[in-house]
Design a protein around this motif. Structure first.
Motif, PDB file in Angstrom:
ATOM      1  N   ILE A 110      32.558  22.181  59.159  1.00  0.00           N
ATOM      2  CA  ILE A 110      33.983  21.854  59.287  1.00  0.00           C
ATOM      3  C   ILE A 110      34.560  22.826  60.321  1.00  0.00           C
ATOM      4  O   ILE A 110      34.360  24.043  60.233  1.00  0.00           O
ATOM      5  CB  ILE A 110      34.767  21.979  57.972  1.00  0.00           C
ATOM      6  CG1 ILE A 110      34.244  20.986  56.948  1.00  0.00           C
ATOM      7  CG2 ILE A 110      36.254  21.702  58.236  1.00  0.00           C
ATOM      8  CD1 ILE A 110      35.007  20.981  55.619  1.00  0.00           C
TER       9      ILE A 110
ATOM     10  N   VAL B 155      32.423  25.077  52.219  1.00  0.00           N
ATOM     11  CA  VAL B 155      32.261  23.784  52.874  1.00  0.00           C
ATOM     12  C   VAL B 155      31.146  23.035  52.146  1.00  0.00           C
ATOM     13  O   VAL B 155      30.042  23.560  51.954  1.00  0.00           O
ATOM     14  CB  VAL B 155      31.893  23.969  54.362  1.00  0.00           C
ATOM     15  CG1 VAL B 155      31.539  22.613  54.990  1.00  0.00           C
ATOM     16  CG2 VAL B 155      33.039  24.632  55.120  1.00  0.00           C
TER      17      VAL B 155
ATOM     18  N   VAL C 255      28.139  16.087  55.831  1.00  0.00           N
ATOM     19  CA  VAL C 255      28.938  17.015  56.624  1.00  0.00           C
ATOM     20  C   VAL C 255      28.090  18.247  56.912  1.00  0.00           C
ATOM     21  O   VAL C 255      27.523  18.858  56.003  1.00  0.00           O
ATOM     22  CB  VAL C 255      30.223  17.421  55.861  1.00  0.00           C
ATOM     23  CG1 VAL C 255      30.950  18.539  56.596  1.00  0.00           C
ATOM     24  CG2 VAL C 255      31.140  16.221  55.686  1.00  0.00           C
TER      25      VAL C 255
ATOM     26  N   GLU D 285      35.579  17.400  60.195  1.00  0.00           N
ATOM     27  CA  GLU D 285      34.265  17.390  59.558  1.00  0.00           C
ATOM     28  C   GLU D 285      33.243  16.846  60.548  1.00  0.00           C
ATOM     29  O   GLU D 285      33.271  15.658  60.891  1.00  0.00           O
ATOM     30  CB  GLU D 285      34.316  16.543  58.287  1.00  0.00           C
ATOM     31  CG  GLU D 285      35.207  17.172  57.215  1.00  0.00           C
ATOM     32  CD  GLU D 285      35.380  16.296  55.989  1.00  0.00           C
ATOM     33  OE1 GLU D 285      35.717  15.109  56.136  1.00  0.00           O
ATOM     34  OE2 GLU D 285      35.192  16.811  54.869  1.00  0.00           O
TER      35      GLU D 285
ATOM     36  N   TYR E 177      32.228  12.759  63.961  1.00  0.00           N
ATOM     37  CA  TYR E 177      33.122  13.557  63.117  1.00  0.00           C
ATOM     38  C   TYR E 177      34.188  12.690  62.480  1.00  0.00           C
ATOM     39  O   TYR E 177      34.445  11.558  62.895  1.00  0.00           O
ATOM     40  CB  TYR E 177      33.771  14.696  63.913  1.00  0.00           C
ATOM     41  CG  TYR E 177      34.748  14.250  64.988  1.00  0.00           C
ATOM     42  CD1 TYR E 177      34.333  14.106  66.311  1.00  0.00           C
ATOM     43  CD2 TYR E 177      36.088  13.983  64.680  1.00  0.00           C
ATOM     44  CE1 TYR E 177      35.214  13.711  67.294  1.00  0.00           C
ATOM     45  CE2 TYR E 177      36.971  13.578  65.667  1.00  0.00           C
ATOM     46  CZ  TYR E 177      36.531  13.454  66.982  1.00  0.00           C
ATOM     47  OH  TYR E 177      37.412  13.057  67.965  1.00  0.00           O
TER      48      TYR E 177
ATOM     49  N   LYS F 273      39.243  15.728  57.980  1.00  0.00           N
ATOM     50  CA  LYS F 273      39.268  16.011  56.539  1.00  0.00           C
ATOM     51  C   LYS F 273      40.616  15.592  55.967  1.00  0.00           C
ATOM     52  O   LYS F 273      41.648  15.780  56.604  1.00  0.00           O
ATOM     53  CB  LYS F 273      39.036  17.516  56.344  1.00  0.00           C
ATOM     54  CG  LYS F 273      38.962  18.025  54.923  1.00  0.00           C
ATOM     55  CD  LYS F 273      38.480  19.477  54.960  1.00  0.00           C
ATOM     56  CE  LYS F 273      38.511  20.144  53.600  1.00  0.00           C
ATOM     57  NZ  LYS F 273      39.783  20.755  53.270  1.00  0.00           N
TER      58      LYS F 273
END
Lengths: 81, 142
Positions: free
Chosen positions: B51, B38, B48, B129, B136, B139
């Protein structure tokens, strides 16, 4: 009467607020007709991109008829790996 | 010939030890490994942090085995394995791992990106993410 097990994945859960549900229809419907029912229930689905799978098989022809206890999965573009 | 795929509800650590024991094949001359981590990408200026992965697990398992079996056939591999994390994985942690065993490095080097690319395109895994500020974004694979 048909019971359709409907599952939502990824970004679509932002729209539906749930991951799965059971929807009962009065009569046989095509996937296209069922999809219209879902969009009526979740209007924001209209602006989302997703693929439809019936019982783990990707659907390209939405004229396929849904049968009792079929599982329908709506999946946005994949983002694993 | 062995193929193996599984989901793991944690970051992937000690990848090779997580694969079920297989007989040592004395024809293996090359082992190639890919690990996906990640990254703390910036999204609207925010890094980020995590995830969160979810998947259509039954479908993912079927498709993954198909990918591995096609890679074995196409590149004449000996064994091929994939692990992918589900749940919350932090930036810097490994969430995806592929291991290939082949007789020669040519097949191993060619098969590895094939498997990684097919996984990213075809396997129903989804990543949310979660940013440092708590918001958020979903992705999107390139």
């Amino acid at each position: 009467m048909n019971v359709i097990h409907t599952k939502y994945f990824g970004k679509l859960t932002d729209v539906t607020k749930i991951c799965d549900e059971t929807i009962t229809t009065d009569k046989d419907s095509t996937i296209s007709e069922f999809e219209k029912l879902l969009i009526k229930k979740y209007p924001l689905l209209r602006s989302e991109k997703y693929a439809i799978f019936k019982n783990l098989t990707k659907i390209d022809d939405k004229n396929v008829i849904l049968k009792n206890n079929d599982e329908l999965s709506l999946m946005p573009p994949f983002s694993g790996g | 010939m062995a193929v193996y795929f599984d989901f793991i509800n944690s970051p992937i650590q000690n990848f090779e030890q997580l694969i079920p024991d297989t007989d040592l094949d004395l024809q293996t001359g090359a082992v190639a490994i890919f690990k996906g981590q990640v990254r703390n990408d910036l999204i609207n200026g925010e890094p980020v942090k995590i995830i969160e992965f979810t998947a259509n697990e039954p479908l993912a398992r079927t498709i993954c085995v198909d990918i591995l079996e096609s890679a074995i056939k196409k590149y004449k591999l000996i064994n091929a394995y994939i692990l992918h994390s589900l749940g919350k994985i932090y930036a810097g942690e490994t969430c995806f791992a592929v291991l290939i065993e082949a007789s020669h490095r040519k097949e191993a080097f060619e098969a590895l990106p094939y498997i990684v690319d097919k996984f990213k395109a075809d396997v129903p895994v989804f990543g949310k993410e979660i940013l440092e500020n708590g918001t958020y974004a979903w992705k999107e694979n390139q």
